[in-house]
Design a protein around this motif. Sequence first.
Motif, mmCIF file in Angstrom:
data_model
loop_
_atom_site.group_PDB
_atom_site.id
_atom_site.type_symbol
_atom_site.label_atom_id
_atom_site.label_comp_id
_atom_site.label_asym_id
_atom_site.label_seq_id
_atom_site.Cartn_x
_atom_site.Cartn_y
_atom_site.Cartn_z
ATOM 1 N N THR A 28 -2.585 1.550 -11.642
ATOM 2 C CA THR A 28 -2.859 2.983 -11.687
ATOM 3 C C THR A 28 -4.136 3.180 -12.492
ATOM 4 O O THR A 28 -4.317 2.569 -13.541
ATOM 5 N N PHE A 29 -5.026 4.023 -11.972
ATOM 6 C CA PHE A 29 -6.317 4.246 -12.613
ATOM 7 C C PHE A 29 -6.584 5.731 -12.777
ATOM 8 O O PHE A 29 -6.165 6.538 -11.967
ATOM 9 N N ASN A 30 -7.376 6.052 -13.816
ATOM 10 C CA ASN A 30 -7.914 7.395 -13.928
ATOM 11 C C ASN A 30 -9.409 7.332 -13.635
ATOM 12 O O ASN A 30 -9.969 6.247 -13.466
ATOM 13 N N LEU A 31 -10.038 8.470 -13.582
ATOM 14 C CA LEU A 31 -11.457 8.539 -13.233
ATOM 15 C C LEU A 31 -12.315 7.733 -14.209
ATOM 16 O O LEU A 31 -13.217 7.005 -13.797
ATOM 17 N N ASN A 32 -12.049 7.843 -15.507
ATOM 18 C CA ASN A 32 -12.863 7.121 -16.487
ATOM 19 C C ASN A 32 -12.736 5.606 -16.361
ATOM 20 O O ASN A 32 -13.670 4.883 -16.706
ATOM 21 N N ASP A 33 -11.606 5.119 -15.857
ATOM 22 C CA ASP A 33 -11.441 3.675 -15.636
ATOM 23 C C ASP A 33 -12.411 3.168 -14.572
ATOM 24 O O ASP A 33 -12.810 2.006 -14.605
ATOM 25 N N LEU A 34 -12.754 4.008 -13.624
ATOM 26 C CA LEU A 34 -13.478 3.565 -12.432
ATOM 27 C C LEU A 34 -14.897 4.100 -12.305
ATOM 28 O O LEU A 34 -15.649 3.641 -11.449
ATOM 29 N N LYS A 35 -15.282 5.062 -13.129
ATOM 30 C CA LYS A 35 -16.605 5.665 -12.967
ATOM 31 C C LYS A 35 -17.707 4.634 -13.240
ATOM 32 O O LYS A 35 -17.523 3.673 -13.984
ATOM 33 N N GLY A 36 -18.850 4.873 -12.615
ATOM 34 C CA GLY A 36 -20.001 4.004 -12.804
ATOM 35 C C GLY A 36 -20.829 4.428 -13.995
ATOM 36 O O GLY A 36 -20.747 5.580 -14.445
ATOM 37 N N LYS A 37 -21.640 3.522 -14.488
ATOM 38 C CA LYS A 37 -22.492 3.808 -15.643
ATOM 39 C C LYS A 37 -23.525 4.899 -15.322
ATOM 40 O O LYS A 37 -23.788 5.776 -16.127
ATOM 41 N N LYS A 38 -24.102 4.835 -14.117
ATOM 42 C CA LYS A 38 -25.129 5.807 -13.739
ATOM 43 C C LYS A 38 -24.599 6.934 -12.869
ATOM 44 O O LYS A 38 -25.201 8.001 -12.788
ATOM 45 N N GLY A 39 -23.497 6.691 -12.167
ATOM 46 C CA GLY A 39 -22.960 7.706 -11.272
ATOM 47 C C GLY A 39 -21.732 7.191 -10.558
ATOM 48 O O GLY A 39 -21.405 6.002 -10.636
ATOM 49 N N THR A 40 -21.070 8.101 -9.851
ATOM 50 C CA THR A 40 -19.819 7.757 -9.181
ATOM 51 C C THR A 40 -19.732 8.467 -7.839
ATOM 52 O O THR A 40 -19.951 9.679 -7.757
ATOM 53 N N VAL A 41 -19.407 7.688 -6.812
ATOM 54 C CA VAL A 41 -19.151 8.239 -5.483
ATOM 55 C C VAL A 41 -17.639 8.284 -5.294
ATOM 56 O O VAL A 41 -16.960 7.268 -5.454
ATOM 57 N N ILE A 42 -17.137 9.465 -4.974
ATOM 58 C CA ILE A 42 -15.722 9.631 -4.654
ATOM 59 C C ILE A 42 -15.647 10.010 -3.180
ATOM 60 O O ILE A 42 -16.313 10.952 -2.735
ATOM 61 N N MET A 43 -14.855 9.227 -2.439
ATOM 62 C CA MET A 43 -14.753 9.391 -0.990
ATOM 63 C C MET A 43 -13.312 9.686 -0.616
ATOM 64 O O MET A 43 -12.430 8.894 -0.939
ATOM 65 N N PHE A 44 -13.082 10.792 0.045
ATOM 66 C CA PHE A 44 -11.769 11.065 0.615
ATOM 67 C C PHE A 44 -11.800 10.523 2.042
ATOM 68 O O PHE A 44 -12.587 10.996 2.871
ATOM 69 N N ILE A 45 -10.984 9.510 2.280
ATOM 70 C CA ILE A 45 -10.958 8.827 3.569
ATOM 71 C C ILE A 45 -9.496 8.617 3.970
ATOM 72 O O ILE A 45 -8.585 9.022 3.253
ATOM 73 N N CYS A 46 -9.283 7.978 5.105
ATOM 74 C CA CYS A 46 -7.936 7.580 5.520
ATOM 75 C C CYS A 46 -8.077 6.422 6.498
ATOM 76 O O CYS A 46 -9.191 6.006 6.824
ATOM 77 N N ASN A 47 -6.970 5.906 6.966
ATOM 78 C CA ASN A 47 -6.989 4.735 7.845
ATOM 79 C C ASN A 47 -7.253 5.074 9.304
ATOM 80 O O ASN A 47 -7.896 4.292 10.001
ATOM 81 N N HIS A 48 -6.732 6.198 9.796
ATOM 82 C CA HIS A 48 -6.703 6.415 11.237
ATOM 83 C C HIS A 48 -7.788 7.333 11.791
ATOM 84 O O HIS A 48 -8.008 7.361 12.993
ATOM 85 N N CYS A 49 -8.484 8.062 10.972
ATOM 86 C CA CYS A 49 -9.480 9.032 11.443
ATOM 87 C C CYS A 49 -10.645 8.322 12.142
ATOM 88 O O CYS A 49 -11.272 7.437 11.556
#
Length: 185
Positions: A28-49
């Motif tokens: 389990t992760f929060n945003l701060n665990d995964l954010k990048g040093k210079k920036g962060t891309v967050i993508m809402f995706i799915c498997n079937h679209c």
Amino acid sequence: MAQTPSNMLPLGTKAPDFLLFDTVFGDTFNLNDLKGKKGTVIMFICNHCPFVIHVNPELVKIAKDYSKKGIGFIAISSNDAIKYPQDGPKNMKIHAKNEHYPFPYLYDETQVVAKAYNAACTPDLYLFDADLKLIYRGQLDDSRPGNNIPLTGKDLRYALDCLIENKKNTRNQKPSIGCNIKWKL
């Protein structure tokens, strides 16, 4: 094939935090665990679209190219897995491995995160700076399934280059187009 545009969250919006399960590694992760040093891309995706299936190769390339430059990448699926079991956590893990995702693939079971980001479609892309302020939201590029425009990622790549080079992105930001998020009732 439905064509739902993104809602275009206002630029400057602070990235809402989250605590989500990563279907690939089982953590389990929060945003701060995964954010990048210079920036962060967050993508809402799915498997079937079909729109996501179309852009998957370029999303993987961009993540590989820019993660070396201090950009964090996070994929989130918020679809109702009861009505769309192909988008459930078990299948997300298989899909991420088959697509060679170099980023975590998180499951938003309650759909609270998608609502916090005002996400509407898959893919729905957001780029936040080092302070987690929104600087880009919208399409990857003009390519869509069946329109014969080459997949390049030019819009997201340009936004990422502007961030890295400390330049203002003055280009028009076009909404992403994709399948609507499969909301629970």
